[in-house]
Design an enzyme around this catalytic site. Structure first.
Site: not given
Lengths: 746, 214
Positions: A471, A633, A638, A706, A709
């Site tokens: 996405i 990472i 990105t 991740g 968020e």
């Protein structure tokens, strides 16, 4: 895997497609004989349709059909139980109120679709939709959360919305106390791409769908249930999605309805909703009211902490999120209680929005931490360090990794925290007051089940396959780097295929979990390829016969003996020698017992400098530093973009974003991008991102956690804290607009 | 600019479709002058169907260097014409209200929101879309601004990107890219919800400083 080596900052692998207009989003696909549909929304927030005139619309040029609750084609699965409330189409009724699109004259929220108008062109469908007229038996719509707080109900679930560690009221007897209420308004995801669907029945029992979904497998399942089809007969494609931020985490009722209508008219059917429909038909961050009670001793040690949150949901579906969870484990405090309630209103149902409930909760908790630090006359970082915890106090177990102290330090150095004055309102530059603020963010680091396939060809090109949708975070780029690290195939010879149900099954892109989940599957599939290559090389008669597998390394398309680099064989040569055109390995990957032995979280710290004009009340974010502690990472370039994106979203959340309802009518008054203010170029300064970039030794083979968020979680609190530092005024109701600040400043 | 310059070899004489239109107009006029027939037509819903025949208007516009002769409904926006009829789907619809910039294209060198531009108003104009920045096709050489967006990672989901790039090219051509502050001001009509703003500004400043012809 090169766990201890930092990864290269490579360009996004789909960059060329995206800058040339060659990336195809769902609405860019065109099918022969395709028809267009437009949704007509209700004009009341609650009531019953008493009459519906579709005759004029039916007669308009090019119209192929007008579908309402009176003639909607059947959706067979709605007569059978469907999956979880948030994952499937509208559920089977299990309470007094339910919402099944175009199935009844009952109106449960403003903008609820009352008709689908189908025509042979978009213009004709739009015009014909304007001819549909309805009359209603109107009822008062209950849309204002504050007026219905007493109607809060505990959500279903193990803890019934309550959590307690130690004593619930311990804060009351602490020497230093704080009680504060915080609200956040309705925020709307508003990805740039409009929601919709393109549905094509290729046979009476076969369906092709181009969707705007964060998970093609989830859409496939939802449609299989709704239409009682074998999932194998449903092909869903979403290679590119123009942003989701959570609104694509479920299949929405109008998607199901379009599929049903497409079957009825026998033509491929495309729906692209309007921007104003994005406010009512695809979820939002729920309006939430929170209270924090905090008690500390005079040394700045927390004694008790209580966090209560009440959020809105729809009358027809319970939506919940983890608003109060951060309070349970973030700080070392012996007495913690949380309480979470939802209130059913005449509103469309919310859905998780980037950083979901945690972002809502972090705004309250981290504002309160700043308020308490001020009461204690402590530096806000020092206050946090005095309550720092190296183990998870909620679950009594270690964190898989936590480098938050380092993150505090590096962020503080980068923003110039030493320039901050603890005395609010004491720095001025010309007409502007200057302030500094910081806040912590945290989000669970998941590792979900996922599958992937790796195909190494004899020309030493590598194809990676997974159904996962990208996405925007750079999933394809991250998977390319993971494959490169395992198999040593040059980056430009790796192709990642994704976003299609014909590929190995993957979870829905969300929860900051995809690099961990799908990345692990890619890692495993590539490791299986490597194992076969190694075995071929060291077997009797092989080019590296007699060597042990662990002596070998693989890089630049060559397998070699690590300590004797001259002993080597090219992968292409190795495959040719064994008459192999392809090595094809699939892997299903998931976490093991470590998942329950450790608490796994990604952490962030956000630092901002703001400038506040005391005459106008305008707040400008003039500097921002965001630090991510999210393991190794994988794709530095990105990843940095994800962090700056969180800052832009956070600036909107802190200063401008608010979907306002006129409660007399239950309708939004600013449901467009001219009046609902997301951050634009002029609102966003240059941003510094800092990656701690230390591998998590537990979570997955890459050591990666991740960051989608945590890029947002906490940011709004940092801004509120900086505004307080600049002005001495505390705004507890987001967004911090000039009117709120001026009322306090004058 | 040469009016009706035909670089695509596909253009018919502008008068041809105009003749069709006149023919249709006389039919409509005749219908209007016979009230009973018209009333019957209205009663049967035929007014809409008859009108449909008249809804096509001729349009001559040069798009990405190719002259196009088209017949379109006057209410069609330039954005929907590009996307739904000419299959130039690089230009995106983000709001349809001129509020987000995703549909930015150049008309006679000026950046415009194609969703707010009725296609009919581009008669005789030159339109450039994102596809027009790479005359060699999507695999051919990239425009310097496209290169810079990749280099600086000036996008994430990529949906606003064609509009950002078209706007960025115009921003430099207009002389509004002398400082990051100026770029932020003059790019504020192009929303990026992923929040790639800082990288987009870097990309534009890089192209500006590099002095490449845009």
């Amino acid at each position: 895997m090169t766990k201890d080596t930092k990864n290269p900052p490579i360009d996004r692998v789909d960059g060329r497609l995206k800058v040339t207009g060659g990336a195809n989003y769902f609405a860019d696909f065109e099918l022969p004989n395709m028809a267009y549909c437009v949704l007509v929304g209700s004009e009341v927030g609650r009531g019953t349709i008493t009459s519906l005139d579709t005759k004029k619309a039916q007669g308009a040029p090019g119209v192929l059909g007008v579908f309402t609750h009176q003639n909607m084609p059947p959706i067979p699965g709605w007569d059978a139980p469907v999956g979880g409330e948030a994952d499937g189409p509208a559920p089977k009724p299990k309470r007094e109120e339910t919402y099944r699109i175009l199935s009844s004259p009952k109106i449960l929220f403003d903008g609820q679709p009352i008709a689908i108008v189908v025509a042979d062109s978009f213009e004709r469908a739009t015009y014909a939709a304007s001819l549909v007229k309805a009359t209603y038996n109107k009822q008062a719509a209950r849309t204002e959360l504050e007026k219905h707080l007493s109607e809060g109900v505990a959500p279903k679930g193990a803890d019934g919305g309550n959590y307690l560690r130690g004593k619930a009221d311990a804060y009351q007897s602490a020497p230093v106390r704080l009680e504060a209420n915080y609200t956040i308004p309705i925020e709307v995801h508003n990805p740039m791409e409009l929601h919709g669907i393109l549905a094509h029945w290729t046979a009476s029992d076969k369906l092709m769908i181009y969707a705007k979904t964060q998970g093609v497998n989830a859409t496939q399942q939802a449609m299989a249930q709704a239409f009682k089809l074998d999932p194998k007969n449903i092909h869903v494609h979403t290679e590119f999605m123009g942003g989701g931020f959570g609104m694509g985490l479920r299949t929405w009722p109008q998607e199901t309805a379009v599929v049903a209508v497409a079957r009825k008219i026998g033509r491929p059917l495309k729906l692209v909703v309007t921007r104003s429909q994005m406010f009512t038909l695809v979820g939002h961050r729920p309006y939430t009211v929170q209270t924090i009670n905090m008690g500390a001793d005079t040394n700045g040690k927390l004694v008790g902490l209580a966090h209560a949150a009440t959020a809105e949901t729809a009358s027809y579906e319970d939506f919940t999120e983890a608003t109060v969870n951060m309070t349970k484990f973030m700080y070392d405090c012996p007495n913690v209680s949380t309480r979470y309630r939802i209130v059913r209103l005449d509103r469309s149902v919310p859905i998780w929005m980037r950083g979901p409930g945690e972002a809502t909760g972090a705004f309250a908790l981290e504002s309160a931490m700043d308020e308490m630090a001020h009461k204690l006359n402590l530096d806000p970082i020092e206050f946090r360090l005095r309550n720092y915890t190296e183990t998870d106090p909620e679950h009594n177990r270690p964190y898989s990794s936590k480098n938050l102290k380092e993150a505090y330090q590096r962020g503080a150095d980068a923003i110039g925290w030493s320039n901050r004055k603890n005395e609010p309102g004491s720095q001025r530059e010309g007409d502007w007051l200057i302030g500094y603020g910081m806040s912590t963010g945290v989000f669970s680091a998941f590792r979900w089940e996922a599958s992937a396939r790796a195909l190494l060809k004899a020309d030493s090109s590598l194809t990676i396959q997974s159904a996962v949708t990208d996405i925007g975070p750079g999933t394809g780029t991250a998977l390319t780097i993971i494959a490169h690290n395992v198999l040593g195939v040059p980056l430009n010879q790796i192709k990642v295929e994704y976003g299609d149900t014909s590929l190995p099954k993957a979870p829905t892109q969300g929860g900051s979990a995809i690099v961990s989940a799908v990345g692990s599957a890619v890692f495993d599939a590539c490791t299986a390829v490597k194992k076969q290559l190694t075995e071929l090389a060291i077997k009797e008669g092989g080019s590296l016969a007699g060597r042990q597998a662990d002596e070998l390394i693989i890089a630049d398309g060559v397998l070699s003996v690590e300590k004797e680099p001259r002993k080597k064989v090219a992968l292409s040569e190795l495959m040719r020698a064994n008459n192999l055109t392809v090595i094809d390995k699939s892997a299903d990957s998931k976490g093991g017992s470590e998942q329950s032995k450790y608490s796994m979280y990604s952490f962030s710290v956000h630092f901002v400098q703001v400038r506040v004009n005391p005459l106008t009340g305008v707040v400008r974010v003039s500097k921002a530093v965001s630090v991510a502690d999210s393991g190794r990472i994988v794709s530095p370039k990105t990843a940095a973009s994800q962090m700056i994106g969180g800052v832009a979203g956070g600036i909107g959340m802190a200063l401008t974003e608010e979907a306002s309802i006129d409660h007399r009518f239950g309708r939004f008054v600013n449901n467009n991008l001219g009046d609902y203010h997301v951050a634009v170029h002029a609102d966003v300064p240059a941003i510094e991102t800092i990656m701690i970039d230390k591998p998590d030794p537990i979570i997955n083979p890459m050591g990666a956690k991740g960051m989608g968020e945590i890029a947002l979680i906490g940011f709004a609190g940092a801004v509120a804290n900086a505004v307080f530092n600049a002005t001495g005024q505390r705004v507890r109701d987001l967004p911090i607009t000039p009117d709120k600040l001026l009322r306090k400043l004058t | 600019m040469a009016e009706y310059e035909n670089t695509g070899g596909k253009s018919e004489a502008p008068n041809a479709s105009r003749r069709v239109f006149f023919k249709q107009s006389s039919a409509l006029a005749a219908l209007a002058m016979t009230p009973p027939a018209a009333m019957t037509a209205v009663a049967n819903g035929l007014d809409e169907k008859v009108a449909a025949a008249f809804e096509q208007m001729p349009l001559h516009v040069e798009i990405n260097g190719t002259m196009r002769t088209l017949a379109i409904e006057p209410r069609v926006t330039l954005l929907d014409l590009l996307r739904e009829q000419l299959h130039l789907t690089g230009t995106k619809k983000g709001c349809d209200h001129g509020q987000c910039g995703a549909c930015t294209v150049h008309v006679d060198g000026q950046r415009v929101n194609s969703c707010l531009t009725l296609a009919m108003t581009t008669e005789g104009s030159q339109v450039t879309t994102i596809e027009g920045l790479t005359p060699g096709g999507p695999d051919g050489p990239l425009h310097p601004m496209q290169e810079a967006f990749i280099k600086h990672d000036g996008f994430q989901c990529g949906y606003c990107t064609p509009g950002q790039i078209m706007s960025a090219v115009a921003c430099i051509r207009e002389g509004h890219a002398d400082s990051p502050e100026e770029v932020r001001e003059y790019m504020s009509g192009n929303i990026c919800r992923c929040g790639a703003y800082a990288n987009i500004v870097d990309a534009i400043m890089d192209v500006k400083k590099g002095g490449a012809r845009v």
